[in-house]
Design a protein around this motif. Structure first.
Motif, PDB file in Angstrom:
ATOM      1  N   ILE A   6      60.816 136.365  62.508  1.00  0.00           N
ATOM      2  CA  ILE A   6      61.930 135.441  62.718  1.00  0.00           C
ATOM      3  C   ILE A   6      62.772 135.378  61.451  1.00  0.00           C
ATOM      4  N   LEU A   7      64.077 135.538  61.607  1.00  0.00           N
ATOM      5  CA  LEU A   7      65.023 135.423  60.495  1.00  0.00           C
ATOM      6  C   LEU A   7      65.695 134.060  60.563  1.00  0.00           C
ATOM      7  N   VAL A   8      65.722 133.357  59.422  1.00  0.00           N
ATOM      8  CA  VAL A   8      66.342 132.040  59.358  1.00  0.00           C
ATOM      9  C   VAL A   8      67.343 132.002  58.200  1.00  0.00           C
ATOM     10  N   PRO A   9      68.630 132.151  58.496  1.00  0.00           N
ATOM     11  CA  PRO A   9      69.645 132.018  57.450  1.00  0.00           C
ATOM     12  C   PRO A   9      69.836 130.543  57.111  1.00  0.00           C
ATOM     13  N   VAL A  10      69.900 130.232  55.814  1.00  0.00           N
ATOM     14  CA  VAL A  10      70.072 128.838  55.399  1.00  0.00           C
ATOM     15  C   VAL A  10      71.178 128.721  54.363  1.00  0.00           C
ATOM     16  N   ASP A  11      71.767 127.532  54.330  1.00  0.00           N
ATOM     17  CA  ASP A  11      72.651 127.136  53.238  1.00  0.00           C
ATOM     18  C   ASP A  11      72.118 125.793  52.751  1.00  0.00           C
ATOM     19  N   MET A  37      66.686 133.439  54.460  1.00  0.00           N
ATOM     20  CA  MET A  37      67.711 134.140  53.681  1.00  0.00           C
ATOM     21  C   MET A  37      68.921 133.263  53.408  1.00  0.00           C
ATOM     22  N   SER A  38      69.649 133.634  52.358  1.00  0.00           N
ATOM     23  CA  SER A  38      70.944 133.026  52.049  1.00  0.00           C
ATOM     24  C   SER A  38      71.917 134.123  51.689  1.00  0.00           C
ATOM     25  N   VAL A  39      73.184 133.856  51.943  1.00  0.00           N
ATOM     26  CA  VAL A  39      74.253 134.774  51.556  1.00  0.00           C
ATOM     27  C   VAL A  39      75.077 134.092  50.474  1.00  0.00           C
ATOM     28  N   VAL A  40      75.265 134.791  49.361  1.00  0.00           N
ATOM     29  CA  VAL A  40      76.112 134.296  48.278  1.00  0.00           C
ATOM     30  C   VAL A  40      77.344 135.184  48.259  1.00  0.00           C
ATOM     31  N   ALA A  41      78.481 134.609  48.635  1.00  0.00           N
ATOM     32  CA  ALA A  41      79.719 135.388  48.729  1.00  0.00           C
ATOM     33  C   ALA A  41      80.780 134.783  47.829  1.00  0.00           C
ATOM     34  N   ILE A  42      81.619 135.640  47.274  1.00  0.00           N
ATOM     35  CA  ILE A  42      82.748 135.167  46.484  1.00  0.00           C
ATOM     36  C   ILE A  42      83.840 134.729  47.452  1.00  0.00           C
ATOM     37  N   ASP A  43      84.436 133.588  47.172  1.00  0.00           N
ATOM     38  CA  ASP A  43      85.519 133.063  47.997  1.00  0.00           C
ATOM     39  C   ASP A  43      86.685 134.053  47.998  1.00  0.00           C
ATOM     40  N   GLU A  69      68.345 130.646  45.286  1.00  0.00           N
ATOM     41  CA  GLU A  69      66.975 131.044  44.959  1.00  0.00           C
ATOM     42  C   GLU A  69      66.037 129.835  44.940  1.00  0.00           C
ATOM     43  N   ASN A  70      66.480 128.735  44.335  1.00  0.00           N
ATOM     44  CA  ASN A  70      65.661 127.518  44.305  1.00  0.00           C
ATOM     45  C   ASN A  70      65.402 126.987  45.712  1.00  0.00           C
ATOM     46  N   ARG A  71      66.446 126.960  46.542  1.00  0.00           N
ATOM     47  CA  ARG A  71      66.324 126.474  47.923  1.00  0.00           C
ATOM     48  C   ARG A  71      65.354 127.348  48.716  1.00  0.00           C
ATOM     49  N   LEU A  72      65.493 128.673  48.589  1.00  0.00           N
ATOM     50  CA  LEU A  72      64.612 129.590  49.319  1.00  0.00           C
ATOM     51  C   LEU A  72      63.168 129.444  48.868  1.00  0.00           C
ATOM     52  N   ASN A  73      62.953 129.321  47.569  1.00  0.00           N
ATOM     53  CA  ASN A  73      61.585 129.170  47.065  1.00  0.00           C
ATOM     54  C   ASN A  73      60.951 127.864  47.527  1.00  0.00           C
ATOM     55  N   GLU A  74      61.748 126.804  47.590  1.00  0.00           N
ATOM     56  CA  GLU A  74      61.248 125.511  48.074  1.00  0.00           C
ATOM     57  C   GLU A  74      60.826 125.607  49.544  1.00  0.00           C
ATOM     58  N   ILE A  75      61.673 126.216  50.361  1.00  0.00           N
ATOM     59  CA  ILE A  75      61.366 126.381  51.787  1.00  0.00           C
ATOM     60  C   ILE A  75      60.148 127.290  51.958  1.00  0.00           C
ATOM     61  N   LYS A  76      60.114 128.385  51.202  1.00  0.00           N
ATOM     62  CA  LYS A  76      58.987 129.318  51.283  1.00  0.00           C
ATOM     63  C   LYS A  76      57.676 128.607  50.975  1.00  0.00           C
ATOM     64  N   ILE A  90      68.093 137.197  49.345  1.00  0.00           N
ATOM     65  CA  ILE A  90      69.451 136.773  49.021  1.00  0.00           C
ATOM     66  C   ILE A  90      70.352 137.992  49.156  1.00  0.00           C
ATOM     67  N   ILE A  91      71.436 137.832  49.894  1.00  0.00           N
ATOM     68  CA  ILE A  91      72.432 138.888  50.066  1.00  0.00           C
ATOM     69  C   ILE A  91      73.671 138.456  49.294  1.00  0.00           C
ATOM     70  N   ARG A  92      74.312 139.402  48.648  1.00  0.00           N
ATOM     71  CA  ARG A  92      75.449 139.083  47.790  1.00  0.00           C
ATOM     72  C   ARG A  92      76.732 139.768  48.258  1.00  0.00           C
ATOM     73  N   GLU A  93      77.828 139.039  48.089  1.00  0.00           N
ATOM     74  CA  GLU A  93      79.179 139.579  48.181  1.00  0.00           C
ATOM     75  C   GLU A  93      79.548 140.237  49.503  1.00  0.00           C
ATOM     76  N   VAL A  94      79.028 139.719  50.596  1.00  0.00           N
ATOM     77  CA  VAL A  94      79.444 140.159  51.922  1.00  0.00           C
ATOM     78  C   VAL A  94      79.729 138.915  52.753  1.00  0.00           C
ATOM     79  N   PRO A  95      80.539 139.036  53.785  1.00  0.00           N
ATOM     80  CA  PRO A  95      80.724 137.887  54.679  1.00  0.00           C
ATOM     81  C   PRO A  95      79.371 137.459  55.270  1.00  0.00           C
ATOM     82  N   THR A  96      79.207 136.188  55.459  1.00  0.00           N
ATOM     83  CA  THR A  96      77.917 135.631  55.860  1.00  0.00           C
ATOM     84  C   THR A  96      77.365 136.262  57.128  1.00  0.00           C
TER      85      THR A  96
END
Length: 147
Positions: A6-11, A37-43, A69-76, A90-96
């Motif tokens: 199961i994949l769970v994207p979070v913010d 997972m989380s996505v970190v994207a530049i505005d 990273e802190n949020r993911l580690n807490e949930i994990k 964590i995925i970087r620099e792509v649309p969510t």
């Protein structure tokens, strides 16, 4: 039907944590593995003159990654304490929505559980809906948890 991964994207929204709770129950029922997972994207609206704003973008990205990273580690840690096998990503620099789809394919997920802020009308038009985009583009079942 059985779910194995199961994949769970979070913010940082409360609805993300509600999605995690739903995913936890499903994972327990099926003895499934969970990837949070989380996505970190530049505005995309920042950076008209990139060289003048580059330091502020760099600081923003650094802080966003640290918070993710802190949020993911807490949930994990919480889910592992409840007996589940959990990975983080964590995925970087792509649309969510693209980041979510990419990770789903990469980990061979068979279910996506995600929150939706429930925007409608003008807010949805202006702000978009990641949940709607994932739901319409995904080949996988998607469980949308609403506020």
């Amino acid at each position: 039907m059985s779910y194995q991964h199961i994949l769970v994207p979070v913010d940082d929204s409360p609805i993300s944590y509600a999605a995690v709770e739903h995913a936890e129950e499903i994972a327990k029922a099926f003895s499934a593995q969970v990837t949070i997972m989380s996505v970190v994207a530049i505005d995309p609206f920042v950076g008209v003159d990139f060289y003048k704003v580059a330091p502020s973008i760099t600081e923003y990205v650094f802080e966003a990654e640290k918070n993710a990273e802190n949020r993911l580690n807490e949930i994990k840690q919480t889910l592992e304490n409840h007996g589940l096998q959990v990975n983080t990503k964590i995925i970087r620099e792509v649309p969510t929505a693209i980041g979510i789809s990419t990770v789903a394919d990469e980990i061979n997920a068979d279910l996506i559980v995600m929150g939706s802020h429930g925007r409608s009308g003008f807010k949805k038009f202006v702000l978009g809906s990641v949940a709607q985009e994932v739901l319409s583009e995904s080949r996988l079942p998607v469980l949308i948890v609403k506020q």
